[in-house]
Structure formats: C-alpha cells, structure tokens
Design an enzyme around this catalytic site. Structure first.
Site, PDB file in Angstrom:
ATOM      1  N   ILE A  20       0.875  -1.230   0.028  1.00 37.88           N
ATOM      2  CA  ILE A  20      -0.037  -0.160   0.142  1.00 37.88           C
ATOM      3  C   ILE A  20       0.797   1.344  -0.200  1.00 37.88           C
ATOM      4  O   ILE A  20       1.691   1.666   1.007  1.00 37.88           O
ATOM      5  CB  ILE A  20      -0.975  -0.083   1.292  1.00 37.88           C
ATOM      6  CG1 ILE A  20      -1.712  -1.365   1.411  1.00 37.88           C
ATOM      7  CG2 ILE A  20      -1.980   1.206   1.192  1.00 37.88           C
ATOM      8  CD1 ILE A  20      -2.546  -1.557   0.181  1.00 37.88           C
ATOM      9  N   LYS A  21       0.742   1.998  -1.144  1.00 37.46           N
ATOM     10  CA  LYS A  21       1.477   3.126  -1.104  1.00 37.46           C
ATOM     11  C   LYS A  21       0.543   4.305  -0.472  1.00 37.46           C
ATOM     12  O   LYS A  21      -0.371   4.869  -0.919  1.00 37.46           O
ATOM     13  CB  LYS A  21       1.772   3.471  -2.677  1.00 37.46           C
ATOM     14  CG  LYS A  21       2.952   4.219  -3.025  1.00 37.46           C
ATOM     15  CD  LYS A  21       3.183   4.152  -4.537  1.00 37.46           C
ATOM     16  CE  LYS A  21       4.331   4.920  -5.075  1.00 37.46           C
ATOM     17  NZ  LYS A  21       4.481   5.191  -6.431  1.00 37.46           N
ATOM     18  N   ILE A  22       1.289   5.060   0.366  1.00 36.25           N
ATOM     19  CA  ILE A  22       0.762   5.994   1.133  1.00 36.25           C
ATOM     20  C   ILE A  22       1.526   7.461   0.915  1.00 36.25           C
ATOM     21  O   ILE A  22       2.609   7.276   1.397  1.00 36.25           O
ATOM     22  CB  ILE A  22       0.612   5.683   2.543  1.00 36.25           C
ATOM     23  CG1 ILE A  22       0.108   4.429   2.933  1.00 36.25           C
ATOM     24  CG2 ILE A  22      -0.044   6.720   3.764  1.00 36.25           C
ATOM     25  CD1 ILE A  22       0.174   3.695   4.348  1.00 36.25           C
TER      26      ILE A  22
END
Ligand code: E4P
Length: 216
Positions: free
Chosen positions: A82-84
């Site tokens: 998950i890219k945050i």
C-alpha cells in the site's frame, strides 16, 4: 539491489519481465490514469506477470479512508503493497497498518526527516523522488545518500526505494548509495543494458569472424 518497473502498462511489464530482471512494480495514480482501465483489473493483471511487491497507491487523504482503501487493495493479492502519501493523516494510517501487518510504501518523500518519520512508524519501503528533486535544482541523490546513512545509523529495517528515476545515472548512484531498490520506467531499464563500445566491439568481432575460413 532490486529493480522495480515504474509503470502500470501491461505490455511494458511483459517486455521487462522477459529480461528476468524485474523484482517488483510501482504504480501511482498518474501512471494508472494513462491505461484507461479499472485500477483493480490492472493490479490483478500485473500480479499474474510479476511475482514481487506491487505498489498500489491510495487516493484518500484522511486516515480512516486510507486504512479502508488499504484493506481493499491489500485483499486483492498477497503481493500488493500500500502506497501512502507522506502527509499527517497518512502517517496516522501508517501506524495502524504497520501494527496490522500490512506492507506499506510511503511516497512523495523529499526530506530526511520525512523518511525518518516513516521508518519510525514502521513503513516497509520509503520512496524518495530523485528526479523531481533534480527538476527544482536540488540533488536528488544526495537525499538518498543521507537517508541511507540515517537508516544505517539506527538499523531501521525500512527499505529505500529510489523513485522518480529518469536516467541510468540515477540507477548507478542509487546502487552506490546502498539503496535497496530503484524503480524505473521501461526506457531506463533498456538504457542500462546499452553501451556504444559494446555495440562497436561486437560489430568488429562479427566482421572479423567473416574472415575465418568456414570449412576444415
Ligand atoms: C514511483 O513510485 C513514483 O510514483 C514515480 O517514480 C514518480 O516518477 P516521476 O517523478 O517521473 O513522475
């Protein structure tokens, strides 16, 4: 050092996978928008081609929304990371996702302190954007070298994923800095293989080979 491909284009991923050099893929909303296809379909197709981490970026900007999106995306495939974005709400979400064992990639890193915060909150990867730093006359690779030193000082397990790589020098400098991963467009991957002296040398060898008698 790992090589990730920075694209959401399936044809490029298939081509790059043929080299056997691709350890993972990074996407972002801009790259996905070029494909004119639903995001989840693209992710699942990438997962069928590449057996490695695939970064999928959330678009919520509040912690609860980021966590909800993170669970949806992570549920699609074991390889989804998950890219945050590196924002306050993103960091609140990161703390929870780290505790829950969800793998994360904190993106849009432009300072050592941002990298330090993401590492302290348990990010799996952090993505300093070297090309965009170079674009504003800062030296992107200096940031990577400093982050590498800080992470080494404190033995953070967070991996440095050098992003926004625009040319082969970025990859060379990333490797020299000890970064764990460089993510690059397909064009840069192809540039890495090329050297004019290799081409000239091979052409000369093949020409000379023509002078070798062909029968005994
Ligand atoms: C990857 O994680 C980044 O989103 C990407 O490398 C950004 O590259 P750009 O600055 O060339 O758009």
């Amino acid at each position: 050092m790992k090589f990730f491909l920075d694209t959401a284009n399936i044809e490029e991923i298939r081509n790059a996978a043929e080299y056997g050099l691709i350890d993972g893929v990074t996407t972002n909303p801009s790259l996905v928008s070029k494909e004119k296809r639903p995001f989840k379909d693209v992710l699942l197709e990438i997962a069928r081609i590449v057996d490695g981490p695939i970064s999928a970026e959330v678009v919520s900007t509040d912690a609860a929304g980021i966590v909800r999106e993170a669970y949806e995306l992570a549920g699609l495939h074991n390889n989804i990371v998950i890219k945050i974005p590196m924002i306050k709400e993103g960091m609140k979400a990161l703390k929870q996702l780290s505790a829950d064992g969800i793998r994360t990639n904190v993106t849009l890193i432009f300072s050592c302190n941002q990298a330090l915060i993401a590492a302290k909150l348990g990010a799996t990867y952090i993505s300093p954007f070297v090309g965009r730093f170079d674009d504003i006359s800062e030296v992107g690779m200096d940031l990577v070298a400093d982050i590498a030193r800080i992470f080494s000082n404190y033995q953070f397990p967070t991996q440095i994923l050098v992003a926004s790589c625009r040319n082969p020098l970025h990859i060379r400098e990333a490797a020299l800095s000890g970064a764990h991963i460089a993510t690059m467009p397909f064009t840069v991957l192809e540039q890495l293989l090329k050297h004019p002296l290799t081409d000239i040398g091979l052409a000369r060898f093949l020409k000379d080979w023509e002078k070798v008698p062909k029968t005994v």
